[in-house]
Design an enzyme around this catalytic site. Structure first.
Site, PDB file in Angstrom:
ATOM      1  N   ARG A  68      -0.326  61.407  67.981  1.00 45.85           N
ATOM      2  CA  ARG A  68      -0.548  60.132  67.280  1.00 45.85           C
ATOM      3  C   ARG A  68      -0.903  58.974  68.209  1.00 45.85           C
ATOM      4  O   ARG A  68      -0.541  57.822  67.937  1.00 45.85           O
ATOM      5  CB  ARG A  68       0.666  59.725  66.432  1.00 45.85           C
ATOM      6  CG  ARG A  68       1.076  60.725  65.400  1.00 45.85           C
ATOM      7  CD  ARG A  68       0.008  60.995  64.335  1.00 45.85           C
ATOM      8  NE  ARG A  68       0.397  62.147  63.580  1.00 45.85           N
ATOM      9  CZ  ARG A  68      -0.027  63.391  63.869  1.00 45.85           C
ATOM     10  NH1 ARG A  68      -0.884  63.607  64.856  1.00 45.85           N
ATOM     11  NH2 ARG A  68       0.371  64.403  63.150  1.00 45.85           N
ATOM     12  N   SER A 114       4.060  56.990  58.103  1.00 44.01           N
ATOM     13  CA  SER A 114       5.251  57.138  58.949  1.00 44.01           C
ATOM     14  C   SER A 114       5.422  55.940  59.871  1.00 44.01           C
ATOM     15  O   SER A 114       4.475  55.504  60.520  1.00 44.01           O
ATOM     16  CB  SER A 114       5.142  58.395  59.806  1.00 44.01           C
ATOM     17  OG  SER A 114       5.143  59.525  58.974  1.00 44.01           O
ATOM     18  N   GLU A 169       5.338  54.810  65.508  1.00 45.74           N
ATOM     19  CA  GLU A 169       3.968  55.278  65.261  1.00 45.74           C
ATOM     20  C   GLU A 169       3.155  54.086  64.734  1.00 45.74           C
ATOM     21  O   GLU A 169       1.998  53.883  65.089  1.00 45.74           O
ATOM     22  CB  GLU A 169       3.972  56.418  64.238  1.00 45.74           C
ATOM     23  CG  GLU A 169       2.572  56.912  63.912  1.00 45.74           C
ATOM     24  CD  GLU A 169       2.558  58.168  63.048  1.00 45.74           C
ATOM     25  OE1 GLU A 169       3.474  59.017  63.160  1.00 45.74           O
ATOM     26  OE2 GLU A 169       1.622  58.297  62.244  1.00 45.74           O
TER      27      GLU A 169
HETATM   28  C1  LIG Z   1       0.443  56.952  52.679  1.00 46.89           C
HETATM   29  C2  LIG Z   1       0.080  57.151  54.134  1.00 46.89           C
HETATM   30  C3  LIG Z   1       0.153  58.419  54.689  1.00 46.89           C
HETATM   31  C4  LIG Z   1      -0.181  58.620  56.031  1.00 46.89           C
HETATM   32  N1  LIG Z   1      -0.112  59.883  56.538  1.00 46.89           N
HETATM   33  C5  LIG Z   1      -0.507  60.107  57.811  1.00 46.89           C
HETATM   34  C6  LIG Z   1      -0.506  61.442  58.355  1.00 46.89           C
HETATM   35  O1  LIG Z   1      -0.162  62.418  57.693  1.00 46.89           O
HETATM   36  N2  LIG Z   1      -0.918  61.610  59.626  1.00 46.89           N
HETATM   37  C7  LIG Z   1      -1.336  60.579  60.414  1.00 46.89           C
HETATM   38  O2  LIG Z   1      -1.726  60.804  61.553  1.00 46.89           O
HETATM   39  N3  LIG Z   1      -1.335  59.310  59.938  1.00 46.89           N
HETATM   40  C8  LIG Z   1      -0.943  59.048  58.668  1.00 46.89           C
HETATM   41  N4  LIG Z   1      -0.937  57.765  58.182  1.00 46.89           N
HETATM   42  C9  LIG Z   1      -1.254  56.648  59.094  1.00 46.89           C
HETATM   43  C10 LIG Z   1      -2.733  56.220  59.145  1.00 46.89           C
HETATM   44  O3  LIG Z   1      -3.400  56.559  57.942  1.00 46.89           O
HETATM   45  C11 LIG Z   1      -3.475  56.830  60.337  1.00 46.89           C
HETATM   46  O4  LIG Z   1      -2.908  56.425  61.564  1.00 46.89           O
HETATM   47  C12 LIG Z   1      -4.964  56.450  60.355  1.00 46.89           C
HETATM   48  O5  LIG Z   1      -5.635  57.257  61.303  1.00 46.89           O
HETATM   49  C13 LIG Z   1      -5.216  54.982  60.669  1.00 46.89           C
HETATM   50  O6  LIG Z   1      -6.590  54.731  60.423  1.00 46.89           O
HETATM   51  P1  LIG Z   1      -7.096  53.285  60.016  1.00 46.89           P
HETATM   52  O7  LIG Z   1      -8.588  53.343  59.956  1.00 46.89           O
HETATM   53  O8  LIG Z   1      -6.424  52.794  58.784  1.00 46.89           O
HETATM   54  O9  LIG Z   1      -6.653  52.439  61.280  1.00 46.89           O
HETATM   55  P2  LIG Z   1      -5.774  51.065  61.321  1.00 46.89           P
HETATM   56  O10 LIG Z   1      -4.498  51.304  60.633  1.00 46.89           O
HETATM   57  O11 LIG Z   1      -6.618  49.941  60.852  1.00 46.89           O
HETATM   58  O12 LIG Z   1      -5.571  50.944  62.872  1.00 46.89           O
HETATM   59  C14 LIG Z   1      -4.636  51.798  63.518  1.00 46.89           C
HETATM   60  C15 LIG Z   1      -4.859  51.691  65.029  1.00 46.89           C
HETATM   61  O13 LIG Z   1      -6.122  52.237  65.349  1.00 46.89           O
HETATM   62  C16 LIG Z   1      -6.938  51.241  65.974  1.00 46.89           C
HETATM   63  N5  LIG Z   1      -8.307  51.419  65.464  1.00 46.89           N
HETATM   64  C17 LIG Z   1      -8.723  51.519  64.184  1.00 46.89           C
HETATM   65  N6  LIG Z   1     -10.058  51.693  64.142  1.00 46.89           N
HETATM   66  C18 LIG Z   1     -10.472  51.688  65.435  1.00 46.89           C
HETATM   67  C19 LIG Z   1     -11.751  51.805  66.080  1.00 46.89           C
HETATM   68  N7  LIG Z   1     -12.876  51.973  65.384  1.00 46.89           N
HETATM   69  N8  LIG Z   1     -11.784  51.751  67.431  1.00 46.89           N
HETATM   70  C20 LIG Z   1     -10.657  51.576  68.180  1.00 46.89           C
HETATM   71  N9  LIG Z   1      -9.426  51.453  67.631  1.00 46.89           N
HETATM   72  C21 LIG Z   1      -9.355  51.508  66.281  1.00 46.89           C
HETATM   73  C22 LIG Z   1      -6.358  49.902  65.585  1.00 46.89           C
HETATM   74  O14 LIG Z   1      -6.676  48.905  66.536  1.00 46.89           O
HETATM   75  C23 LIG Z   1      -4.870  50.247  65.548  1.00 46.89           C
HETATM   76  O15 LIG Z   1      -4.362  50.289  66.851  1.00 46.89           O
HETATM   77  C24 LIG Z   1      -0.604  57.523  56.843  1.00 46.89           C
HETATM   78  C25 LIG Z   1      -0.690  56.244  56.262  1.00 46.89           C
HETATM   79  C26 LIG Z   1      -0.359  56.054  54.919  1.00 46.89           C
HETATM   80  C27 LIG Z   1      -0.479  54.675  54.320  1.00 46.89           C
END
Ligand SMILES: Cc1cc2nc3c(=O)[nH]c(=O)nc-3n(C[C@H](O)[C@H](O)[C@H](O)COP(=O)(O)OP(=O)(O)OC[C@H]3O[C@@H](n4cnc5c(N)ncnc54)[C@H](O)[C@@H]3O)c2cc1C
Length: 300
Positions: free
Chosen positions: A175, A226, A296
């Site tokens: 992660r 999480s 996380e």
């Molecule tokens: C209901 C629910 C269930 C979830 N289940 C899981 C799961 O099973 N497994 C899991 O791994 N995660 C899970 N997550 C967490 C989340 O969805 C992941 O971490 C996801 O990959 C985040 O993507 P995001 O585009 O929303 O990034 P954001 O939440 O917007 O950003 C997260 C991080 O990534 C960075 N980031 C985002 N985009 C970029 C980019 N283009 N370049 C550089 N940095 C960037 C941001 O700066 C920040 O540090 C869950 C979330 C929810 C709400």
């Protein structure tokens, strides 16, 4: 209005520049104050122009995907918050190699791969973010993780510009990765090698993962997945539950009654309330089991 915001408006041709933009609706937790300036990036040319200004004015910046793993402070975020617009949402394939812009939604990526008969990354159906967020966080579930499939990544680094980098040399871990916005890196897209698979098998895997989520995760209130990483050989949810905190309420925030490693926003929760619950969980789990829970969730 600040000088630099006007300059951004004058300079960026393909992007939307929004001062004092609310970030709450751009996160799945629905918490937090505004961005001093939100830029919805419309092209790579604008990205380079944006960073000329960020560097010359020494502005802080961060990158937001779908905001599904972040906690925005109540007072908001200083400087520039960058989101990737339509120009970064393209997806294409060459045999079993898929290239996807970092702004693509994970769900759309999985569906398109299925239509091409390419599988392996169905676990992303359960992760409600973007491809950029999945690479940055090395998102994973159901025994799969993003880095396993990633062949190359297109990144921007301040001072270095845009490069396509082989994924082999990047230190992905559970992660996390060195490609997060906080590390001064923007992921612009990735190339993934998937497997040729029967469409019905892919569909079955997608449905299985979706129904597992429906049964095990809170659906009634906004959340960010999480809060803590699972410590080696154990589960954060089990430890928090054992510490008696399942269902614990603080203002509008609550340790989910469905899954103790989730904090939900029952309405009007503040960032400070979420952080206080995080702190409480850490302290109680440590005093009971001497396990230090690691976040996380990305606190911006
Ligand atoms: C209901 C629910 C269930 C979830 N289940 C899981 C799961 O099973 N497994 C899991 O791994 N995660 C899970 N997550 C967490 C989340 O969805 C992941 O971490 C996801 O990959 C985040 O993507 P995001 O585009 O929303 O990034 P954001 O939440 O917007 O950003 C997260 C991080 O990534 C960075 N980031 C985002 N985009 C970029 C980019 N283009 N370049 C550089 N940095 C960037 C941001 O700066 C920040 O540090 C869950 C979330 C929810 C709400």
């Amino acid at each position: 209005m600040k000088d630099w915001v006007d300059k951004l408006r004058d300079t960026l041709r393909d992007s939307a520049v929004r001062p004092q933009a609310p970030l709450r609706p751009l996160t799945t937790l629905r918490i937090g104050g505004p961005a001093e300036c939100l830029v919805e990036l419309g092209s790579e040319a604008d990205l380079l122009a944006l960073f000329d200004l960020i560097e010359s004015a020494a502005l802080p910046f961060l990158v937001l995907g779908k905001g599904s793993n972040v906690l925005v402070p109540d007072e908001g975020v200083k400087g520039v918050v960058i989101r990737l617009g339509k120009a970064f949402q393209r997806i294409g394939r060459q045999e079993n190699l898929i290239s996807a812009g970092a702004g693509c939604a994970n769900g759309g990526f999985v569906e398109q791969s299925r239509k091409w008969g390419l599988g392996g990354m169905e676990f992303l159906i359960a992760v409600p973010g973007t491809i950029g967020g999945a690479i940055a966080m090395n998102a994973g579930a159901h025994d799969g993780e993003t880095a396993q499939f990633l062949q190359a990544v297109r990144v921007f680094r301040a001072g270095e510009g845009i490069k396509t980098q082989d994924a082999g040399g990047i230190l992905f871990a559970y992660r996390t990765s060195p490609l997060r916005g906080q590390e001064g890196v923007l992921v612009l897209g990735g190339e993934f090698r998937l497997k040729n698979m029967d469409g019905q098998d892919i569909k079955h895997r997608i449905r299985t993962f979706q129904s597992y989520r429906r049964e095990t995760q809170p659906r009634d209130f906004p959340n960010c997945g999480s809060i803590f990483k699972n410590p080696p050989g154990d589960f954060a949810a089990r430890l928090i539950e054992e510490a008696g905190l399942k269902g614990e309420i603080l203002g509008g925030a609550q340790v989910s009654e469905v899954h103790a490693n989730f904090i939900v926003n029952r309405g009007g929760a503040s960032s400070a309330e979420v952080l206080a619950l995080v702190d409480l969980a850490r302290k109680r789990v440590y005093s009971l089991n001497q396990v230090e829970l690691e976040l996380e969730l990305q606190v911006l």
